[in-house]
Design an enzyme around this catalytic site. Sequence first.
Site, PDB file in Angstrom:
ATOM      1  N   CYS A 148       0.562  -4.360   1.049  1.00 52.00           N
ATOM      2  CA  CYS A 148       1.090  -4.339   2.419  1.00 52.00           C
ATOM      3  C   CYS A 148       2.123  -3.239   2.646  1.00 52.00           C
ATOM      4  O   CYS A 148       2.242  -2.722   3.758  1.00 52.00           O
ATOM      5  CB  CYS A 148       1.713  -5.690   2.763  1.00 52.00           C
ATOM      6  N   THR A 149       2.888  -2.901   1.630  1.00 57.99           N
ATOM      7  CA  THR A 149       3.915  -1.865   1.777  1.00 57.99           C
ATOM      8  C   THR A 149       3.327  -0.510   1.423  1.00 57.99           C
ATOM      9  O   THR A 149       2.724  -0.346   0.360  1.00 57.99           O
ATOM     10  CB  THR A 149       5.129  -2.159   0.880  1.00 57.99           C
TER      11      THR A 149
END
Length: 246
Positions: A148-149
Site C-alpha cells: 500500500c505504501t
Amino acid sequence: MISDSMTVEEIRLHLGLALKEKDFVVDKTGVKTIEIIGASFVADEPFIFGALNDEYIQRELEWYKSKSLFVKDIPGETPKIWQQVASSKGEINSNYGWAIWSEDNYAQYDMCLAELGQNPDSRRGIMIYTRPSMQFDYNKDGMSDFMCTNTVQYLIRDKKINAVVNMRSNDVVFGFRNDYAWQKYVLDKLVSDLNAGDSTRQYKAGSIIWNVGSLHVYSRHFYLVDHWWNTGETHIVKKDYNGEWK
C-alpha cells in the site's frame, strides 16, 4: 512552508458527508465503501475513526523490526487479515521494516539517512517501499498483498524533519492508525539518528503529510462514521451503537 492541507478532522467531515449522501463505491469483493480519491492531509492525530490498539501496534512494530516476510513471525496470534492475504507458504510483501532496512530492497533507510546527513536541504531523501515487480509479486503463490505504501519523502526545513507519505490505498480505521504509528516511529528514529551523527544539528520531528490515492472506509465501519457525525465522538463499541448502520 507546509501546504495548507486538510486536517484529520476535515477528513472526518468529508467521509461523514459521503456516508450521509450514500456516495458508495463497491470494491472488487462486492463490499460497499465510502472513499476520498487523492486525499491529502496533515496527519495531526494518530487515528481517524475507532481507537488505538497499542498492544497490536507494538506487536506489528516488533515484526517489522524482524524484517521477516512470514506472517507466522508476528508476535502472538497472527491476525486473520494477514493470514488471508499471505501466500500458500505464509509469505507476504508488506513487512515495512523489510522494505526500508533490508539489503534486498537496497537499504532504503540507510540511503535516506546518508543523503540527508550529507545534504540537509536535499529533495532526494526518499525511502522507496514498493517496486515495479509488485505488478506480479502481489499474487505470487496465492498471495493477495500489493504493498500500500509507495514512498516516504523526508524534507528538512527550519530544523524540522517533515515526512511526506505517499500511498496507493489506505483503510481509514485499521490501516491508518497502524500505518501512522509506524511512520511516526520511523520519523522519530530518523531524527534521532541524524542528531547522533552531529550534535549541532538539533533536528526535531516536523509534520507528517499523508497522500493517498484511495482513502476508504469499509461498510463494516460505517457505524463509526455515523456515530461521529451525530456525536462528535470518534469511537463506540458496535454493540452500543443503535443507528442505521448497526
